[in-house]
Design a protein around this motif. Structure first.
Motif, PDB file in Angstrom:
ATOM      1  N   LEU A   1       3.956  -6.054  11.730  1.00 15.38           N
ATOM      2  CA  LEU A   1       5.312  -5.534  11.896  1.00 15.38           C
ATOM      3  C   LEU A   1       6.328  -6.613  12.236  1.00 15.38           C
ATOM      4  O   LEU A   1       7.472  -6.560  11.756  1.00 15.38           O
ATOM      5  N   VAL A   2       5.964  -7.592  13.074  1.00 17.42           N
ATOM      6  CA  VAL A   2       6.925  -8.642  13.421  1.00 17.42           C
ATOM      7  C   VAL A   2       7.293  -9.440  12.175  1.00 17.42           C
ATOM      8  O   VAL A   2       8.468  -9.757  11.935  1.00 17.42           O
ATOM      9  N   ARG A   3       6.293  -9.760  11.363  1.00 20.51           N
ATOM     10  CA  ARG A   3       6.588 -10.491  10.123  1.00 20.51           C
ATOM     11  C   ARG A   3       7.506  -9.682   9.211  1.00 20.51           C
ATOM     12  O   ARG A   3       8.422 -10.221   8.594  1.00 20.51           O
ATOM     13  N   MET A   4       7.256  -8.375   9.144  1.00 20.64           N
ATOM     14  CA  MET A   4       8.036  -7.535   8.245  1.00 20.64           C
ATOM     15  C   MET A   4       9.473  -7.376   8.746  1.00 20.64           C
ATOM     16  O   MET A   4      10.424  -7.570   7.989  1.00 20.64           O
ATOM     17  N   PHE A   5       9.637  -7.044  10.023  1.00 16.09           N
ATOM     18  CA  PHE A   5      10.971  -6.788  10.544  1.00 16.09           C
ATOM     19  C   PHE A   5      11.807  -8.068  10.641  1.00 16.09           C
ATOM     20  O   PHE A   5      13.021  -8.035  10.464  1.00 16.09           O
ATOM     21  N   ALA A   6      11.152  -9.207  10.941  1.00 18.54           N
ATOM     22  CA  ALA A   6      11.878 -10.473  11.054  1.00 18.54           C
ATOM     23  C   ALA A   6      11.897 -11.250   9.742  1.00 18.54           C
ATOM     24  O   ALA A   6      12.514 -12.317   9.669  1.00 18.54           O
ATOM     25  N   MET A   7      11.191 -10.746   8.734  1.00 20.49           N
ATOM     26  CA  MET A   7      11.093 -11.416   7.430  1.00 20.49           C
ATOM     27  C   MET A   7      10.536 -12.833   7.583  1.00 20.49           C
ATOM     28  O   MET A   7      11.079 -13.807   7.064  1.00 20.49           O
ATOM     29  N   ALA A   8       9.416 -12.951   8.334  1.00 16.15           N
ATOM     30  CA  ALA A   8       8.762 -14.247   8.549  1.00 16.15           C
ATOM     31  C   ALA A   8       7.656 -14.416   7.516  1.00 16.15           C
ATOM     32  O   ALA A   8       6.473 -14.235   7.803  1.00 16.15           O
ATOM     33  N   HIS A   9       8.027 -14.770   6.299  1.00 15.84           N
ATOM     34  CA  HIS A   9       7.076 -14.767   5.192  1.00 15.84           C
ATOM     35  C   HIS A   9       6.189 -16.007   5.154  1.00 15.84           C
ATOM     36  O   HIS A   9       5.155 -16.005   4.503  1.00 15.84           O
ATOM     37  N   GLY A  10       6.579 -17.082   5.823  1.00 14.72           N
ATOM     38  CA  GLY A  10       5.783 -18.301   5.743  1.00 14.72           C
ATOM     39  C   GLY A  10       4.705 -18.408   6.795  1.00 14.72           C
ATOM     40  O   GLY A  10       4.000 -19.426   6.869  1.00 14.72           O
TER      41      GLY A  10
ATOM     42  N   ARG B   1       6.208 -18.649  16.925  1.00 12.75           N
ATOM     43  CA  ARG B   1       6.240 -19.277  15.600  1.00 12.75           C
ATOM     44  C   ARG B   1       6.723 -18.287  14.541  1.00 12.75           C
ATOM     45  O   ARG B   1       7.460 -18.663  13.619  1.00 12.75           O
ATOM     46  N   MET B   2       6.300 -17.021  14.659  1.00 14.16           N
ATOM     47  CA  MET B   2       6.758 -16.020  13.698  1.00 14.16           C
ATOM     48  C   MET B   2       8.278 -15.867  13.735  1.00 14.16           C
ATOM     49  O   MET B   2       8.931 -15.803  12.685  1.00 14.16           O
ATOM     50  N   PHE B   3       8.848 -15.843  14.920  1.00 12.74           N
ATOM     51  CA  PHE B   3      10.287 -15.694  15.027  1.00 12.74           C
ATOM     52  C   PHE B   3      11.022 -16.964  14.584  1.00 12.74           C
ATOM     53  O   PHE B   3      12.134 -16.894  14.062  1.00 12.74           O
ATOM     54  N   ARG B   4      10.396 -18.100  14.790  1.00  8.80           N
ATOM     55  CA  ARG B   4      11.038 -19.336  14.359  1.00  8.80           C
ATOM     56  C   ARG B   4      11.103 -19.431  12.839  1.00  8.80           C
ATOM     57  O   ARG B   4      12.007 -20.067  12.277  1.00  8.80           O
ATOM     58  N   LEU B   5      10.152 -18.799  12.146  1.00  7.83           N
ATOM     59  CA  LEU B   5      10.112 -18.827  10.683  1.00  7.83           C
ATOM     60  C   LEU B   5      10.900 -17.690  10.043  1.00  7.83           C
ATOM     61  O   LEU B   5      10.919 -17.574   8.816  1.00  7.83           O
TER      62      LEU B   5
END
Length: 426
Positions: free
Chosen positions: A203-212, A264-268
């Motif tokens: 969910l964090v990747r999806m909501f923040a759009m952290a695709h890398g 790291r997820m939020f940074r990306l």
């Protein structure tokens, strides 16, 4: 992502999600009255009812509803063994209600009946998710966490029912203490934390759009977290401090690595502007990275004063677990309702944005009330200032009530007639 043809009808997950956030509001309303009792003795009947209202009525209720909706999409396959899925909510809800009534009025037979219904509902839930995960076409990192959390959930409710029966028949004797410790460990860390850490990787990747972001560090977190749980539970059963220290150390390293990976997820992220839901997630991870080391230190040092236990409980249940679920609800409930009401209309007429389904100002006011109230409550409890603890917990409770009202505000967008949702009639 959360919809698609593999999803469930809205009428299956939505009662879980709405009941869960209602339980959060009820928990907040009761908290100022319960704080003085908890500071005197955390095992008072009303305090036990309040704790289980949070763990079963709030947190587990939301996790069940969200996982039933999200699992089919994560595994790229429909849920299996769903013939009786519409009975899941009424059976679980009945069990929780009876169990909480048993704690409140200290009626062991109510606890036993309610606990049995909760066990039955958990078995059904485990069969649905376990069968679906076993037949999954793909197994991302989140699925591994879900499998581990399902195993611990079954153990947690079994130990809980055992202790409820022990109140009537007194058969545990000297083993009651370690059964309680293992029950707490597996419930807070093995079931709820395992699930929320795992779901964060989706969910964090999806909501923040952290695709890398990759799963490399997350796989190590999974192994270390669950190894630490097993070792620490063994240390509790053996009452051996070195084993407790090893297991506790593994848990501390695991949550700190997760906090680093979370950062790291939020940074990306590609979506640079953060909303209140994501700030709830950030605050929750901060509490997680602090409460686990503090809990291990309390166990090893023997600082088991009632005020210390109350502070740890609030930091874990509200600061880490509660904020995580509230933040995700701000995203999940509006999306499901938007998909049901406006999804078929996209491209044919103007529709509101998903974020417009809930009042943004309310989410920010709630964030400040919850976090400001919680910090002041923890300080007052540790200083044994009862009146200040009641006043501060009142602010915290107001924040939880406002969070529930924010989620419920999205219901005004529900369709007023039958419509199709994910290929099913709602």
């Amino acid at each position: 992502m959360m919809g698609g043809r593999r999803g469930l009808p809205l009428s299956v997950p939505l009662p879980f999600l709405l009941t869960g956030v209602s339980a959060a509001a009820f928990f907040g309303l009761l908290l100022p009255a319960m704080i003085p009792e908890a500071m005197l003795a955390p095992n008072f009947p009303h305090v036990l009812a309040e704790v289980h209202l949070a763990t079963l009525g709030w947190l587990t209720m939301i996790v069940m509803g969200a996982s039933l909706q999200l699992t089919p999409v994560m595994i790229v396959a429909p849920l299996c063994a769903t013939r009786f899925i519409r009975w899941q909510y009424p059976v679980y809800m009945s069990g929780v209600t009876l169990l909480l009534s048993g704690f409140w009025w200290m009626r062991p037979w109510l606890m036993a009946v309610g606990g049995s219904l909760v066990v039955l509902a958990v078995i059904h839930y485990t069969v649905i998710l376990g069968t679906s995960l076993a037949r999954a076409a793909t197994r991302p990192l989140t699925v591994r966490f879900l499998v581990a959390s399902l195993v611990t959930l079954c153990i947690v409710v079994s130990l809980g029912l055992t202790m409820a029966l022990n109140m009537q028949f007194s058969f545990l004797g000297a083993t009651l203490e370690w059964v309680l410790l293992v029950h707490l460990l597996l419930g807070v860390v093995g079931w709820l934390s395992n699930t929320l850490v795992g779901v964060s990787y989706t969910l964090v990747r999806m909501f923040a759009m952290a695709h890398g972001h990759t799963d490399r560090l997350g796989c190590f977190v999974f192994v270390l977290l669950n190894t630490g749980i097993v070792i620490l539970a063994s240390g509790f059963m053996a009452a051996w401090l070195p084993l407790i220290a090893i297991g506790g150390g593994a848990l501390v390293v695991a949550v700190w690595l997760f906090a680093y990976d979370f950062q790291r997820m939020f940074r990306l992220r590609r979506r640079k502007v953060l909303d209140a839901a994501q700030y709830h997630s950030i605050a929750a991870v901060v509490y997680l990275s602090l409460v686990i080391p503090a809990g291990i230190a309390v166990v090893l040092a023997g600082w088991q004063q009632s005020t210390m236990l109350v502070a740890l409980g609030l930091a874990a249940l509200v600061g880490w677990l509660g904020q995580s679920t509230i933040g995700y609800l701000y995203k999940i409930v509006p999306f499901l309702i938007w998909q049901s009401r406006y999804g078929p209309l996209v491209g044919r007429q103007k529709v509101p944005l998903m974020r417009e389904l809930v009042p943004e100002r309310w989410t920010w006011i709630s964030w400040w009330l919850i976090n400001g109230g919680l910090l002041c409550t923890l300080f007052a409890v540790l200083c044994v200032w009862t009146l200040l603890a009641q006043l501060a917990s009142g602010l915290l409770g107001a924040g939880l009530v406002l969070a529930a009202a924010t989620v419920f505000s999205a219901l005004r967008h529900l369709p007023l007639r039958k419509s199709k949702y994910n290929g099913s009639t709602f």
